[in-house]
Design an enzyme around this catalytic site. Structure first.
Site, mmCIF file in Angstrom:
data_model
loop_
_atom_site.group_PDB
_atom_site.id
_atom_site.type_symbol
_atom_site.label_atom_id
_atom_site.label_comp_id
_atom_site.label_asym_id
_atom_site.label_seq_id
_atom_site.Cartn_x
_atom_site.Cartn_y
_atom_site.Cartn_z
ATOM 1 N N TYR A 156 0.066 -1.885 -6.674
ATOM 2 C CA TYR A 156 -1.227 -1.710 -7.346
ATOM 3 C C TYR A 156 -1.514 -0.225 -7.506
ATOM 4 C CZ TYR A 156 -6.342 -1.824 -7.983
ATOM 5 O OH TYR A 156 -7.622 -1.641 -8.452
ATOM 6 N N ASP A 256 2.696 6.670 -5.051
ATOM 7 C CA ASP A 256 1.271 6.352 -4.913
ATOM 8 C C ASP A 256 0.995 6.185 -3.421
ATOM 9 O OD1 ASP A 256 -1.185 5.159 -4.631
ATOM 10 O OD2 ASP A 256 -0.989 3.884 -6.400
ATOM 11 N N LYS A 284 -8.567 7.431 -0.678
ATOM 12 C CA LYS A 284 -8.933 6.748 0.573
ATOM 13 C C LYS A 284 -9.020 7.691 1.785
ATOM 14 C CE LYS A 284 -7.272 2.199 -0.927
ATOM 15 N NZ LYS A 284 -8.361 1.289 -1.145
HETATM 16 C C1 LIG Z 1 -1.961 2.032 -3.698
HETATM 17 C C2 LIG Z 1 -3.259 2.165 -4.456
HETATM 18 N N1 LIG Z 1 -3.287 2.895 -5.575
HETATM 19 C C3 LIG Z 1 -4.408 3.060 -6.290
HETATM 20 C C4 LIG Z 1 -5.583 2.461 -5.890
HETATM 21 C C5 LIG Z 1 -6.828 2.632 -6.691
HETATM 22 O O1 LIG Z 1 -7.721 3.456 -5.988
HETATM 23 P P1 LIG Z 1 -9.288 3.392 -6.283
HETATM 24 O O2 LIG Z 1 -9.768 2.078 -5.787
HETATM 25 O O3 LIG Z 1 -9.827 4.567 -5.497
HETATM 26 O O4 LIG Z 1 -9.471 3.560 -7.736
HETATM 27 C C6 LIG Z 1 -5.607 1.689 -4.731
HETATM 28 C C7 LIG Z 1 -6.837 1.021 -4.293
HETATM 29 O O5 LIG Z 1 -6.854 0.170 -3.441
HETATM 30 C C8 LIG Z 1 -4.413 1.538 -3.989
HETATM 31 O O6 LIG Z 1 -4.373 0.814 -2.882
#
Ligand SMILES: Cc1ncc(COP(=O)(O)O)c(C=O)c1O
Length: 448
Positions: A156, A256, A284
């Site tokens: 994700y 990511d 996060k």
């Molecule tokens: C691995 C990863 N990338 C991107 C995101 C997206 O981040 P945001 O919710 O701050 O937009 C998340 C959110 O849970 C994530 O877990």
């Protein structure tokens, strides 16, 4: 907000969440569905409404004090409301927060992050993981002149149309395991947005090599440990192999680290597995829940934002309160933090394994000290999304409700996030609850 107060802390296993349910229903006339992110729907027994956090605990409107393993979906690495962060934020509050200009704080925050993260020669701050994922894709496309982004099934990278594909697809719609089809996660996503993507199975180097060798791939983006679904480590040599493939074919490798950053270790997954990507994104844990994200990477790539015509914007980027929080969090994430907190995380994970086994529940509890995953019904550790998708979700949700009724809040998707505030007493109490909840759940496993 209305809230007819009840005392929720009754006998073990019988907490009440009725005030939360009522507040959600009453306020659904103002807020669609009563929540401000779809990921807060679908919780069992329903979305909760909180009054305050305190260390490892959350207090809800029913008067329940819950040990919290949601930890802000992974953002809370130091616990709720650590005094050092409160002090830093209060100090900046007095001075203002939106200058539409730079502050010394943002440079200090940048230096601290760059010193910690192996791939971070330079960075840009953003306000959410979704946004910096977009920045990474744009940068990679600009740098290579190519369009295709390789993304992996079950990973994700935010909720925007061009990447929200095959994040957690139903298996009956996902196509063959070796050649997954792109499955949208939302109504309203234009099908043509998937055309810029190539979806691959993760932890499979031959599939990656075959696709990247076609020569049209701008970037390969991956969670370097798959933590949105499961908590799956890369296979031996997979990350190094992916890097070599990308280098060979002129493709940019993007990690990511929105979940893994500041959690799998001081320098994130890239340090833990000793593989340095071209670009990485963080959010996060970077600021313990303040709205901060970052894209970091090689200087020549990152400088394309300054002189290469690649646009990156955002009114709230590097907002001063968030930067004060970032500096304070980065200073608090010391080597001792990782050693001490990880030891407790391992003790918790081992205790859960023992409790589930004693109760006769078949499960895999795997992952990392500060983030692991409990998969009911799995006989072997999962290697990829297809494995994790076969876990017994209904059985696990039942276990979550048994835990919640006894004062422990965990994510229904199986993830457990551990923070610095989860001290030995909290872990001991959690394990008592886990044992009771496992016994209460076991007779229902495998029954519809
Ligand atoms: C691995 C990863 N990338 C991107 C995101 C997206 O981040 P945001 O919710 O701050 O937009 C998340 C959110 O849970 C994530 O877990």
């Amino acid at each position: 907000m209305e809230s007819s107060r009840t005392t929720g802390n009754g006998a073990e296993g019988s907490r009440s969440f009725t005030t939360s349910a009522k507040v959600i229903v009453d306020n659904s006339r103002f807020v669609a569905g009563g929540v401000n992110s779809n990921f807060r729907l679908g919780m069992a027994p329903g979305p909760l409404v909180f009054e305050r956090g305190e260390g490892a605990y959350l207090h809800d409107v029913d008067g329940n004090r819950l040990i919290d393993y949601y930890c802000g979906m992974g953002a809370i690495v130091l616990g709720h409301n650590p005094p050092s962060i409160i002090d830093a934020v209060k100090e900046q509050l007095e001075k203002g927060w939106m200058y539409a200009g730079q502050t010394e704080l943002e440079y200090e925050a940048a230096r601290l992050v760059c010193e910690r993260i192996p791939s971070a020669e330079r960075l840009r701050f953003g306000s959410s993981g979704s946004e910096v994922a977009q920045a990474a894709m744009r940068l990679a496309r600009a740098a290579t002149g190519r369009r295709t982004i390789v993304k992996f099934e079950g990973h994700y990278h935010g909720w925007f149309d061009n990447i929200l594909w095959s994040a957690a697809p139903a298996l009956n719609a996902a196509g063959p395991e070796s050649e997954p089809v792109a499955v949208s996660a939302s109504e309203g996503q234009p099908q043509e947005d998937s055309e810029g993507l190539s979806i691959l199975p993760w932890n499979n180097l031959p599939a990656l090599e075959a696709r990247v060798a076609k020569g049209d791939v701008a970037a390969v983006i991956m969670e370097p440990a798959m933590c949105n679904q499961g908590a799956i480590a890369p296979s031996e040599g997979y990350l190094a192999g992916a890097k070599a493939i990308c280098e060979k074919h002129g493709t940019i490798l993007v990690f990511d680290e929105v979940i893994t950053g500041f959690r799998l270790g001081s320098g994130g997954a890239q340090e833990r597995f000793d593989v340095t990507p071209d670009l990485s994104i963080f959010a996060k844990g970077i600021a313990n829940g303040f709205q901060v994200a970052a894209i970091v990477g090689k200087g020549d790539l990152m400088d394309m934002f300054a002189t290469g015509g690649v646009l990156h914007g955002g009114t709230y980027n590097a907002q001063a309160i968030s930067m004060a929080a970032t500096v304070a969090v980065q200073k608090a994430l010391t080597p001792e933090h990782y050693t001490e907190t990880s030891a407790r995380g391992v003790r918790l994970r081992e205790g859960i394994i023992e409790a589930l086994s004693d109760a006769g529940i078949v499960a895999q509890v795997v992952g990392f000290p500060l983030m692991f995953h409990v998969g009911f019904g799995l006989e072997e550790p999962a290697r990829n999304y297809r494995d994790i998708a076969r876990a017994d979700k209904a059985g696990y949700v039942r276990f979550c409700v048994e835990l919640l009724n006894r004062g422990v809040r965990v994510l229904e998707r199986g993830a457990w996030f551990v923070s610095a505030a989860h001290d030995d007493d909290v872990i001991d109490r959690t394990l008592e609850v886990v044992r009771e909840a496992a016994k209460a759940t076991a007779p229902h496993i495998g029954k519809a």
